[in-house]
Design a protein around this motif. Structure first.
Motif, PDB file in Angstrom:
ATOM      1  N   SER A 122     -11.785  -5.856   3.933  1.00 36.06           N
ATOM      2  CA  SER A 122     -11.858  -6.022   2.487  1.00 36.06           C
ATOM      3  C   SER A 122     -10.773  -5.214   1.785  1.00 36.06           C
ATOM      4  N   SER A 123     -10.434  -4.044   2.349  1.00 31.03           N
ATOM      5  CA  SER A 123      -9.366  -3.256   1.738  1.00 31.03           C
ATOM      6  C   SER A 123      -8.046  -4.015   1.794  1.00 31.03           C
ATOM      7  N   ALA A 124      -7.809  -4.641   2.955  1.00 30.83           N
ATOM      8  CA  ALA A 124      -6.574  -5.404   3.101  1.00 30.83           C
ATOM      9  C   ALA A 124      -6.573  -6.587   2.135  1.00 30.83           C
ATOM     10  N   ALA A 125      -7.733  -7.237   1.988  1.00 26.44           N
ATOM     11  CA  ALA A 125      -7.828  -8.370   1.070  1.00 26.44           C
ATOM     12  C   ALA A 125      -7.564  -7.915  -0.353  1.00 26.44           C
ATOM     13  N   SER A 126      -8.111  -6.743  -0.720  1.00 28.43           N
ATOM     14  CA  SER A 126      -7.889  -6.220  -2.063  1.00 28.43           C
ATOM     15  C   SER A 126      -6.401  -5.963  -2.299  1.00 28.43           C
ATOM     16  N   PHE A 127      -5.743  -5.452  -1.269  1.00 30.05           N
ATOM     17  CA  PHE A 127      -4.316  -5.185  -1.409  1.00 30.05           C
ATOM     18  C   PHE A 127      -3.543  -6.493  -1.616  1.00 30.05           C
ATOM     19  N   GLY A 128      -3.909  -7.496  -0.819  1.00 29.38           N
ATOM     20  CA  GLY A 128      -3.263  -8.800  -0.984  1.00 29.38           C
ATOM     21  C   GLY A 128      -3.482  -9.351  -2.387  1.00 29.38           C
ATOM     22  N   ALA A 129      -4.724  -9.232  -2.860  1.00 29.84           N
ATOM     23  CA  ALA A 129      -5.038  -9.719  -4.198  1.00 29.84           C
ATOM     24  C   ALA A 129      -4.276  -8.909  -5.250  1.00 29.84           C
ATOM     25  N   ALA A 130      -4.201  -7.601  -5.020  1.00 30.80           N
ATOM     26  CA  ALA A 130      -3.507  -6.734  -5.969  1.00 30.80           C
ATOM     27  C   ALA A 130      -2.042  -7.134  -6.097  1.00 30.80           C
ATOM     28  N   LEU A 131      -1.424  -7.401  -4.961  1.00 29.90           N
ATOM     29  CA  LEU A 131      -0.021  -7.812  -4.994  1.00 29.90           C
ATOM     30  C   LEU A 131       0.140  -9.085  -5.818  1.00 29.90           C
ATOM     31  N   ALA A 132      -0.802 -10.014  -5.625  1.00 31.11           N
ATOM     32  CA  ALA A 132      -0.704 -11.283  -6.332  1.00 31.11           C
ATOM     33  C   ALA A 132      -0.957 -11.102  -7.822  1.00 31.11           C
ATOM     34  N   ILE A 133      -1.992 -10.314  -8.161  1.00 32.36           N
ATOM     35  CA  ILE A 133      -2.384 -10.177  -9.563  1.00 32.36           C
ATOM     36  C   ILE A 133      -1.356  -9.341 -10.332  1.00 32.36           C
ATOM     37  N   VAL A 134      -0.957  -8.214  -9.745  1.00 28.98           N
ATOM     38  CA  VAL A 134      -0.135  -7.261 -10.483  1.00 28.98           C
ATOM     39  C   VAL A 134       1.341  -7.617 -10.417  1.00 28.98           C
ATOM     40  N   LEU A 135       1.785  -7.915  -9.214  1.00 26.62           N
ATOM     41  CA  LEU A 135       3.223  -8.135  -9.059  1.00 26.62           C
ATOM     42  C   LEU A 135       3.579  -9.619  -8.993  1.00 26.62           C
ATOM     43  N   GLY A 136       2.559 -10.458  -8.932  1.00 28.59           N
ATOM     44  CA  GLY A 136       2.824 -11.887  -8.851  1.00 28.59           C
ATOM     45  C   GLY A 136       3.454 -12.286  -7.533  1.00 28.59           C
ATOM     46  N   ILE A 137       3.286 -11.408  -6.514  1.00 28.12           N
ATOM     47  CA  ILE A 137       3.862 -11.740  -5.209  1.00 28.12           C
ATOM     48  C   ILE A 137       2.903 -12.638  -4.456  1.00 28.12           C
ATOM     49  N   GLY A 138       3.344 -13.765  -4.036  1.00 34.48           N
ATOM     50  CA  GLY A 138       2.476 -14.655  -3.285  1.00 34.48           C
ATOM     51  C   GLY A 138       3.318 -15.621  -2.488  1.00 34.48           C
ATOM     52  N   ILE A 139       2.641 -16.481  -1.756  1.00 33.18           N
ATOM     53  CA  ILE A 139       3.369 -17.474  -0.969  1.00 33.18           C
ATOM     54  C   ILE A 139       3.869 -18.562  -1.921  1.00 33.18           C
ATOM     55  N   PRO A 140       5.165 -18.858  -1.921  1.00 28.32           N
ATOM     56  CA  PRO A 140       5.709 -19.820  -2.874  1.00 28.32           C
ATOM     57  C   PRO A 140       5.144 -21.220  -2.634  1.00 28.32           C
ATOM     58  N   LEU A 192      -2.708   1.982  -0.743  1.00 24.98           N
ATOM     59  CA  LEU A 192      -1.746   1.004  -1.263  1.00 24.98           C
ATOM     60  C   LEU A 192      -2.280   0.328  -2.526  1.00 24.98           C
ATOM     61  N   VAL A 193      -3.595   0.011  -2.501  1.00 25.20           N
ATOM     62  CA  VAL A 193      -4.195  -0.598  -3.682  1.00 25.20           C
ATOM     63  C   VAL A 193      -4.098   0.362  -4.868  1.00 25.20           C
ATOM     64  N   ALA A 194      -4.392   1.633  -4.627  1.00 29.76           N
ATOM     65  CA  ALA A 194      -4.317   2.633  -5.692  1.00 29.76           C
ATOM     66  C   ALA A 194      -2.890   2.723  -6.225  1.00 29.76           C
ATOM     67  N   PHE A 195      -1.942   2.644  -5.326  1.00 27.84           N
ATOM     68  CA  PHE A 195      -0.538   2.717  -5.717  1.00 27.84           C
ATOM     69  C   PHE A 195      -0.184   1.539  -6.637  1.00 27.84           C
ATOM     70  N   VAL A 196      -0.619   0.347  -6.226  1.00 23.65           N
ATOM     71  CA  VAL A 196      -0.340  -0.842  -7.049  1.00 23.65           C
ATOM     72  C   VAL A 196      -1.043  -0.715  -8.397  1.00 23.65           C
TER      73      VAL A 196
END
Lengths: 362, 269
Positions: A122-140, A192-196
């Protein structure tokens, strides 16, 4: 047979093998009845979930509406078919998936306190979600409303693969190593989530916090379908592994001496668990305790023969999750709380009860 | 050394252990015959468990282990497990299975073979033979230590192995259960033509129940033969570092009387 029996005095208790077999068959029948009963309770919980909600629909209206949609006004129809039904189905599916994953996880890690999220899924999933939500990083090239769940899934699944790769390289790749590496992953991803979060805007932060709470309100027919498909594809493999999982309860060396390739069993099981957990997290966020408590309820009712334990865990998870969903709608009238909060509140007392339970009960 | 003897387990130049530390270093045993109970004895850390686990295919090993002429090392785990069953020292606690489920589970864990009986029928047959049929539906966690050990043995026996490896099966048992387990093991070895290798700490018991002794010391064979040949004041001094006598009692069985520790100045590990 009779001579050997007499010599060894088994008749003292007035039993012969046939009589014992008869009693065992009765036990098996009772277990089948228990699993069927749990499924019925699950159905009832699902029905309760369907008929509760903040909107002014009576249970009779909901049921009538399900049978003949024309009896409802268009807004009512939207509530029943676009909100109530997908949410309630998602609750059943996610509860079943997490509980099944938890049961398998507790067996392969030989740890009653393991859950699908123990190893950082779940932590890894949160990080993935965080990247998508905050930085808009995702699979094109993905539709925008799928970016967050798919990112979450990719990271959750990737973390398990990473864990496996590390465990294979570590010295003495026993259960303890896997758990220790998993804990390392939990801390790493949480950091990493906290960092994001630290970098993110007020708005994105709010979105991220809400995402990580775990809510059924993200359920749509599309992701309910995907969740159902995943569960239907994974569960048969769990069922096929039931005998091997049961033998693993007798100890790793013993299971291997019974011809079970424990390394492969552990890998395949972790794979199943990660698919179930990652899909669940991706669609509804982190939902704690169902994956921990569901298997324990099943175990208390039915024992640890995995041919019965796994189906019972599926049912108990669905029941717990549906009831949590009902609670999330009724605890504060008129407010739909994120279900992840409710499962934790309901789950903690049960968890403590299990921890302080006298050891030695089957 | 001949190869391919029927009814024999032949271990030649076996090496096993960790990459940097060989625990078993070139062990060659005299052929172990079917129907016999062979005791594996030796001080702590002599490599007894490692040898057993290597023979069971649970631990990487090099050398040669032939059963009825067939090389076992390198066989897939399931094929190896169909021939050889290893019984670890203890049964884990906190397991929510009853006795019958745990024994039937040993069959169900891997291919059921051609036996037409259900795993439960096979399990009940073994429980009856072990004299614990009355415990069949009892939870594993409600058993006494002696009963657990008999159940543990039943889990191994139900697989009907040709080679049965028992790791200290009686170390936690009272005198009566020690006798019961050893008698059952010997009877079944004779009846089924099973090769039994059993780790024992009690040399008295080993001398009484085993057809042959393998004495291990620092990963190598220190003595083999019948109990009277292998257990002598000389081997006891060399392997265990004790000053001991081996005498026949009035009924003719071997008695080991330990008089002193030969290394009193050195703390024993």
């Amino acid at each position: 047979m009779s001579e050997a029996t007499r010599r060894h005095g088994a008749h003292v208790a007035g039993l012969d093998a046939e009589a014992v077999l008869g009693r065992y068959r009765a036990l098996v029948r009772r277990r089948v009845v228990i699993v069927a009963g749990m499924a019925l309770v699950g159905l009832a919980a699902f029905a309760c979930d369907l008929v509760t909600g903040p909107s002014a629909l009576t249970p009779v209206q909901v049921i009538a509406g399900l049978l003949s949609p024309e009896s409802l006004t268009p807004p009512q129809r939207a509530i029943v078919f676009q909100v109530r039904l997908p949410y309630a189905l998602m609750a059943v599916l996610v509860g079943a998936a997490l509980s099944l994953a938890g049961a398998e996880m507790q067996t392969i890690l030989d740890n009653p306190l393991a859950s699908p999220f123990t190893l950082g899924v779940s932590s890894a999933a949160s990080f993935g979600a965080a990247l998508a939500i905050v930085l808009g990083i995702g699979i094109p090239g993905l539709p925008t409303d799928w970016i967050v769940p798919i990112n979450a899934f990719v990271f959750a699944f990737g973390s398990v693969m990473l864990l496996q790769a590390m465990a294979a390289r570590a010295r003495g790749s026993g259960v303890e190593t896997v758990v220790l590496l998993g804990i390392a992953l939990v801390f790493a991803f949480n950091a990493l989530v906290a960092f994001v979060q630290f970098l993110s805007s007020q708005e994105a932060l709010q979105q991220l916090v809400f995402w990580s709470m775990g809510s059924l309100s993200r359920a749509t027919w599309g992701n309910v379908g995907v969740m159902a498909l995943v569960l239907l594809l994974v569960a048969p493999f769990s069922w096929l592994a039931a005998g091997r999982l049961t033998s693993l309860r007798l100890g790793e060396d013993r299971a291997r001496s019974f011809g079970v390739d424990v390394g492969r069993l552990r890998f395949a099981t972790l794979l199943r668990v990660s698919v179930l957990a990652a899909t669940s997290v991706a669609f509804v966020g982190t939902i704690g305790f169902v994956g921990l408590v569901g298997p324990h309820i099943a175990r208390l009712l039915i024992g640890e023969d995995h041919r019965f334990l796994l189906p019972a865990s599926v049912c108990s998870g669905a029941v717990v999750m549906s009831l949590a969903s009902v609670a999330s709608k009724t605890l504060v009238p008129g407010v739909l709380m994120p279900v992840g909060i409710v499962t934790a509140i309901v789950g903690v007392p049960v968890f403590l009860l299990l921890v302080f339970r006298k050891p030695g009960r089957a | 050394m001949m190869t391919g003897q029927n009814g024999m387990l032949e271990v030649v130049d076996l090496h096993a252990g960790y990459p940097r530390r060989k625990v078993i270093d070139g062990v060659t045993l005299p052929p172990l015959a079917r129907g016999g109970v062979h005791a594996l004895v030796g001080p702590n850390a002599a490599g007894k468990s490692t040898l057993m686990r290597a023979l069971a295919g649970l631990q990487p090993a090099s050398g040669s282990v032939r059963l009825d002429g067939e090389e076992l090392l390198g066989l897939p785990l399931a094929a190896h497990a169909a021939r050889v069953t290893y019984m670890p020292q203890t049964l884990p606690s906190g397991v929510g299975l009853n006795v019958l489920e745990s024994v039937a589970g040993a069959v169900r864990a891997s291919g059921k073979g051609q036996d037409p009986r259900t795993p439960e029928q096979r399990a009940l047959g073994v429980l009856e033979r072990a004299g614990i049929l009355a415990l069949a539906l009892e939870g594993l966690d409600r058993l006494s230590g002696g009963q657990r050990q008999l159940v543990s043995l039943a889990q191994s026996l139900v697989r009907e192995p040709r080679v049965l490896l028992l790791d200290e099966p009686i170390s936690a048992l009272d005198l009566q259960h020690q006798m019961r387990v050893m008698r059952l093991v010997r009877e079944l070895a004779r009846e089924r033509g099973m090769i039994v290798l059993v780790v024992l700490h009690d040399l008295q018991i080993a001398a009484r129940w085993a057809d042959g002794i393998v004495m291990l010391s620092s990963g190598a064979v220190a003595a083999t033969g019948t109990p009277a040949e292998a257990i002598t004041p000389m081997t006891l001094a060399r392997v265990y570092g004790v000053d001991a006598r081996v005498e026949r009692c009035s009924k003719g069985s071997l008695q080991i009387i330990v008089d002193d520790d030969l290394h009193t100045a050195v703390p024993r590990t």
